[in-house]
Design a protein around this motif. Structure first.
Motif, short mmCIF file in Angstrom:
data_model
loop_
_atom_site.label_atom_id
_atom_site.label_comp_id
_atom_site.label_asym_id
_atom_site.label_seq_id
_atom_site.Cartn_x
_atom_site.Cartn_y
_atom_site.Cartn_z
N SER A 81 0.82 -1.22 0.00
CA SER A 81 0.00 0.00 0.00
C SER A 81 0.86 1.27 0.00
CB SER A 81 -0.95 0.02 1.19
OG SER A 81 -1.79 -1.09 1.15
N ILE A 82 1.87 1.28 -0.87
CA ILE A 82 2.72 2.45 -1.04
C ILE A 82 2.86 2.72 -2.53
CG2 ILE A 82 4.00 2.21 1.12
CD1 ILE A 82 6.23 0.82 -0.39
N HIS A 83 3.43 3.84 -2.91
CA HIS A 83 3.61 4.20 -4.31
C HIS A 83 4.78 3.41 -4.89
CE1 HIS A 83 4.33 6.77 -7.86
NE2 HIS A 83 3.04 7.05 -7.73
N ARG A 84 4.73 3.14 -6.20
CA ARG A 84 5.80 2.36 -6.83
C ARG A 84 7.14 3.07 -6.77
NH1 ARG A 84 6.74 4.66 -11.59
NH2 ARG A 84 5.06 5.85 -12.52
N ARG A 85 7.14 4.42 -6.79
CA ARG A 85 8.40 5.16 -6.67
C ARG A 85 8.98 5.00 -5.26
NH1 ARG A 85 11.50 5.22 -9.80
NH2 ARG A 85 12.63 6.81 -8.70
N THR A 86 8.12 4.85 -4.26
CA THR A 86 8.60 4.61 -2.90
C THR A 86 9.26 3.24 -2.82
OG1 THR A 86 6.77 5.95 -2.07
CG2 THR A 86 7.92 4.57 -0.47
N VAL A 87 8.69 2.26 -3.51
CA VAL A 87 9.31 0.93 -3.57
C VAL A 87 10.70 1.06 -4.19
CG1 VAL A 87 9.17 -1.38 -4.61
CG2 VAL A 87 7.11 -0.29 -3.73
N ALA A 88 10.80 1.78 -5.29
CA ALA A 88 12.08 1.97 -5.97
C ALA A 88 13.08 2.68 -5.06
CB ALA A 88 11.89 2.75 -7.26
#
Length: 160
Positions: A81-88
């Motif tokens: 439940s986070i943004h894909r850029r945060t994952v990156a």
């Protein structure tokens, strides 16, 4: 020391700061009286009206392990439940190299036929399950000429 001379031509930031201070903006406590938000994942921070989820160290470890096992950025973003850029960003902080878009090499002929029929790189990517840049790289490596302008061929040319 003459302070007036030092601050005769203040920058816009200093003008804003001075104006806010004179109006009493900094005399009030702007923090919320409500306690911070908490859910099953842990503490959430409220910033500018948008709730942000902070992942614990063990959650970041799990995120990295799943990425190394083949999960995509989008899948992990949905899972945590986070943004894909945060994952990156989490992966970059852990010095994990980010994979480029996946493209199944056995589908190159299908992608080339779709692209030659007039579909855009985005549309071809949706049909073969890859991103537009991955499709572009694969087609260019295969020797397919990439159309300029980043768009579909003229509808009038295809209608004639």
């Amino acid at each position: 020391m003459d302070l007036r001379r030092e601050f005769e031509n203040p920058c816009p930031h200093l003008k804003t700061l001075s104006l806010r201070r004179s109006r009493g903006f900094y005399k009030q406590d702007r923090r919320s009286s409500r306690p911070s938000m908490v859910d099953s994942r842990g503490r959430m921070v409220r910033s500018l009206g948008m709730a942000q989820t902070l992942l614990r160290a063990e959650q970041v470890d799990e995120l990295v392990a799943r990425y190394r096992d083949g999960a995509t950025l989008v899948e992990l973003a949905s899972l945590f439940s986070i943004h894909r850029r945060t994952v990156a960003e989490h992966l970059t902080r852990r010095k994990v190299p980010i994979r480029r878009g996946r493209f199944d090499p056995c589908r190159i002929h299908e992608a080339a036929d779709l692209y030659d029929s007039g579909l855009t790189l985005v549309e071809v990517g949706l049909k073969v399950g890859a991103g537009p840049q991955a499709v572009r790289r694969a087609l260019a490596e295969h020797g397919v000429p990439i159309r300029g302008g980043g768009g579909r061929r003229s509808r009038m040319a295809t209608a004639s």
